[in-house]
Structure formats: structure tokens, C-alpha cells
Write an enzyme that holds these catalytic residues in place. Structure first.
Site: not given
Length: 324
Positions: A36, A257
Site C-alpha cells: 500500500s 496518445d
């Protein structure tokens, strides 16, 4: 030039971790990994490979056609894209599922851990290209980006059957696909886009050598991160174009992109491949300097100036008439 951009439509949840993931990994225990990370920030942004590319094309003055599937929660996103020059008239809207979610954490070294919830994206397999072509005109290029795997296969096969030139851009889906589906997505493409790691994955999973990959596509475009881009092909000399210098990297999501958007816009303008890559690298620089994939802004004159600064007056002169 009619451009159909098919791919995932998603919302990005972007977080930052000030340490390094590598410092928390125990190589011998990766099969038992349970970690975590306390993150410092959360940005909720518009994303998905197809809208990201379409947004960049719209910023450069084109009107691309977005092809994909979203949920009924897409209304605000649709308005945003349409205000930036994107044709959303062929987006399939699911009546039962939410728009896809991309959740990504980036550490101080720009390494990333990410998860993707498909949601409505799974219905992209129901989209047919022919009705879209009947509405907007036969496409000059169809980009088949990362999406529902069945949708990617269907779009690629339809392009072959109907004679639409297509761009193979499997990117994130390469990790989850096997050799035969990947071969089916690539064979016969006019352009093949990938980053350098993905290019090696393509070779490994398909069993094709670099020469065999190039024998099956018209032009292979491989992004190299901070080192720019490599362009190769069956009958052309390999080109290596450097990235824009002096970039202050903030967040890398969506950089590839943006490169694709700039490259495709420049192809539409009719410039050569080297100049197209320079435009792609310049647009990518704006994204990496910004948190979020569609949060960057520029004036068209400022964009031309940045191309000139990075690549010289001849490069700026080649694109200036198209951005005046």
C-alpha cells in the site's frame, strides 16, 4: 482526411507517490506481493486512448471521429470533446454500465502502477465501422487502439474486408493477448504504433523478428520516451527523431496518445514522416508538462514557435501554414 479513432473511452484517476516503488519491492517475494502506498494527490481527469488522441487532433484543427463505447455518464465528457472539435456522433452508449475507469499511481521516478475497469468498454465489440463510414465518408485511416479485445479484432478485420487503411496500436492490450490475436491485429497495417518495450513484446509474443514485423506493416513508429521516436519500414531508411529538449516532466500519462495525435495531424497536412514525428513529439511535450491527458493548452502560433525552437526553422515553416 477522414480519421476514425477507435479505442477505450475512460475516466482517469491519477495519484502521485513521492517515493519509489522499487524501494518497496522484494524480488524474491513478488509472488506474495501486498503493498500500500500513501499518495499525496488525486486528480480525476478525462481519459481513454481514443478521446486523448481525438482531443489532440482537435487542438490542431482537425475533426476526428471518436469510435468506442461509454456509459450514460458520458454526457459531460461528450460536451467537452465536441467543444474541442471531436465528432462524438458514433459513440455507443451503454444502458447498463458506467464508462471505463483508469486508476494510476506514479512514483518519483515516473514508474507507474495502474488498474483498468472496462465497464461499458466491453460493448465496443457491438460497434460496426460501415455505418460510421456511411455517415462521415469512407475513412482515409482507422486507428485501432487499445479497447475491448473483441472490438479490436472486429475493427481490424472489418478494415481488411472493406479496404480501409488502418493503424495497429494495441499498446496496453499486448500484455493480456497471445501471439495469434496480436498477429491478427498487426498484419497488413499501414502503420504500427508502439513504445520500445511494446515493440519487444510484439516480437516475443508473435515470434516474428523485427524484419518480419516490418514486412507485415507499411511503417513502424516506435516511441522511445525521452529519446524521441524511431520510424522504420520495409522500403525506407530508419529515422530517429529526438524528443523536444528542455521538457520539465510532471506526469507521463497520455504522452503516447498526444504523440499519435500530432503525428496523424501532420500526415493530414501532407508533411514528411520526419516532420510528422517532430509535430508528435512537440504535442507530447505539452502533455508531459501537465497533469491530466487533456488539460494542456497552447496557441497555434506558440506551437509553431516551439517546433522551430526544437527542430529548426524549416520544421516550423513546414507546419506554419496549417496552423495559421
Amino acid at each position: 482526411m477522414s480519421l476514425l479513432i477507435a479505442g477505450s473511452i475512460a475516466t482517469d484517476h491519477l495519484m502521485t507517490f513521492q517515493g519509489r516503488f522499487a524501494d518497496s519491492l522484494v524480488v524474491e517475494q513478488l509472488d506474495k506481493i501486498s503493498l500500500s502506498f500513501l499518495v499525496d494527490g488525486l486528480e480525476i481527469r478525462r481519459g481513454g486512448v481514443a478521446p486523448n488522441i481525438c482531443f489532440g487532433l482537435g487542438m490542431l484543427g482537425l475533426r476526428p471521429v471518436l469510435v468506442g463505447a461509454a456509459g450514460e455518464d458520458f454526457a459531460d465528457y461528450r460536451s467537452w470533446l465536441e467543444r474541442h472539435g471531436v465528432d462524438c456522433g458514433s459513440v455507443h452508449i451503454s444502458s447498463t454500465q458506467h464508462t471505463a475507469r483508469f486508476v494510476c499511481t506514479t512514483d518519483s521516478s515516473q514508474a507507474q502502477f495502474a488498474s483498468f475497469y472496462a465497464g461499458a468498454m466491453s460493448e465496443a465489440r457491438n460497434v460496426e465501422l460501415a455505418p460510421i463510414a456511411a455517415r462521415v465518408g469512407e475513412p482515409d485511416l482507422v486507428l485501432v487502439g487499445a479497447d475491448d479485445p473483441e472490438a479490436m479484432q472486429r475493427h481490424t478485420e472489418e478494415c481488411r474486408q472493406r479496404g480501409y487503411p488502418f493503424i495497429a496500436d494495441p499498446s496496453q492490450q499486448l500484455a493480456f493477448s497471445q501471439g495469434e490475436p496480436i498477429r491478427g491485429l498487426i498484419d497488413g497495417a499501414t502503420y504500427l504504433f508502439s513504445n520500445e518495450y511494446e515493440s519487444h513484446m510484439i516480437e516475443q509474443k508473435t515470434g516474428w523478428s523485427p524484419d518480419e514485423v516490418r514486412a507485415r506493416v507499411g511503417t513502424q513508429v516506435t516511441t522511445l520516451g525521452k529519446d524521441g521516436v524511431r520510424i522504420s519500414g520495409r522500403d525506407r531508411e530508419t529515422l530517429e527523431i529526438p524528443a523536444v529538449p528542455g521538457v520539465r516532466a510532471v506526469e507521463p500519462t497520455g504522452v503516447g496518445d498526444a504523440f499519435r495525435a500530432g503525428f496523424l495531424a501532420a500526415l493530414h497536412w501532407g508533411v514528411d514522416l520526419e516532420q510528422a514525428a517532430q509535430v508528435g513529439c512537440t504535442l507530447a511535450a505539452y502533455v508531459v508538462e501537465t497533469v491530466g491527458t487533456q488539460e494542456y493548452t497552447f496557441t497555434r502560433a506558440g506551437f509553431v514557435d516551439r517546433v522551430r525552437e526544437a527542430y529548426g526553422d524549416a520544421a516550423g515553416d513546414a507546419i506554419a501554414p496549417h496552423l495559421s
